[in-house]
Design an enzyme around this catalytic site. Structure first.
Site: not given
Length: 301
Positions: A21, A72, A130, A265
């Site tokens: 992701s 973010g 995160c 990733g």
């Protein structure tokens, strides 16, 4: 013929290769480089209840053997995904997994509830790890109680495959993994980025607007492999490994350490065809080692 199929919860993946992701958009952005139908699945960008603008720029910087990011969780919200993205993805036969985040447990639950009506979304990856947001996210993933509470609440709202993404920025990642397993997680994925920082010595100020950010890329791989190995020994649910996977050999290393599937990733930014190259390497590796089923190598170490 080599069987590359693996099972994660109720998901039957055609091969162990997923995309991480935040590095692959909604998948379709890479469709001119990669045959998305060849992948085990792709995990779409982090999705929250309300749209998020993300952090101020600059929010990405290259480091030695890696990169720092502080994006973010910029995204247009779950309703935008449901109304504008989902119908464009269902033509692919790879699994579509949505990464879910929130600033409160209620946010996580509501996002899961809205996604539950989508037939082709058979799994979500819950991001409790995160390091680039000021509320929620990582705060839930750094204690066993917090991780358990989020998992417990989402489990009541989501009856399909539930993957929980773990933070490496903890004292004992094995304890966190056990806590989410006890609350009904079907699998765990790890690691998310390591907290890092870089300073521009000429300007005498941090490169990132947020000062710190998440470190990814080859620099984190030895830490990630060690944590995957520890967690695989601690839980009975499947482990999905990620963190610095750039080559097929990297992917096999994670599987030997106990990962049943892997995520690519940062490598997607360097070479958007990395996932396909890894799948081919897996086939070749199994043939060279007389392995008929790739599941045979999982956790050999």
């Amino acid at each position: 013929m080599v069987n590359l199929g693996v099972k994660i919860g109720n998901l039957e993946l055609k091969n162990p290769v997923l995309t991480a992701s935040g590095t692959f958009g909604y998948g379709e952005e890479f469709s001119s480089f990669v045959d998305l139908n060849s992948l085990g699945g792709f995990i779409v960008k982090g999705t929250t209840l309300e749209p998020r603008e993300g952090n101020d720029y600059p929010r990405m910087v290259e480091t030695a053997s890696g990169m720092l990011n502080a994006v973010g969780l910029q995204n247009k919200g779950v309703d935008y995904f449901v109304e504008n993205i989902y119908d464009r993805l269902v033509k692919y036969d790879s699994e579509i997994i949505v990464n879910v985040s929130g600033k409160s447990i209620d946010d996580y639950v509501e996002v899961a509830r809205r996604l539950s009506a989508l037939e082709r979304i058979r799994a979500i990856e819950v991001n409790i790890s995160c390091p680039n947001v000021k509320q929620g996210g990582m705060a839930f993933g750094t204690t066993t109680d917090g991780a358990a509470a989020v998992t417990r609440a989402i489990r009541r709202a989501w009856d399909k495959t539930l993957i929980v993404k773990l933070s490496p920025n903890v004292t004992s990642i094995a304890d966190i993994a056990r806590s989410v397993e006890a609350e009904g997680a079907d699998a765990v994925s790890l690691i998310n980025t390591l907290m890092g920082m870089a300073i521009d010595v000429e300007r005498q100020r941090p490169y990132l607007s947020t000062i710190t950010g998440g470190l990814s890329g080859p620099a984190v791989k030895p830490v990630a492999v060690r944590m995957v190995w520890q967690v695989a020994k601690a839980v009975n649910i499947p482990v999905i490994g990620l963190g610095g996977i750039m080559t097929g050999a990297d992917a096999i290393e994670f599987m030997l350490a106990g990962a049943r599937a892997i995520q690519v990733g940062t490598a997607n930014f360097v070479d958007p065809t990395t996932t396909i190259k890894i799948i081919r390497f897996m086939e070749d590796y199994c043939q060279r080692h007389n392995i008929s089923d790739i599941n045979e190598i999982v956790g050999l170490i």
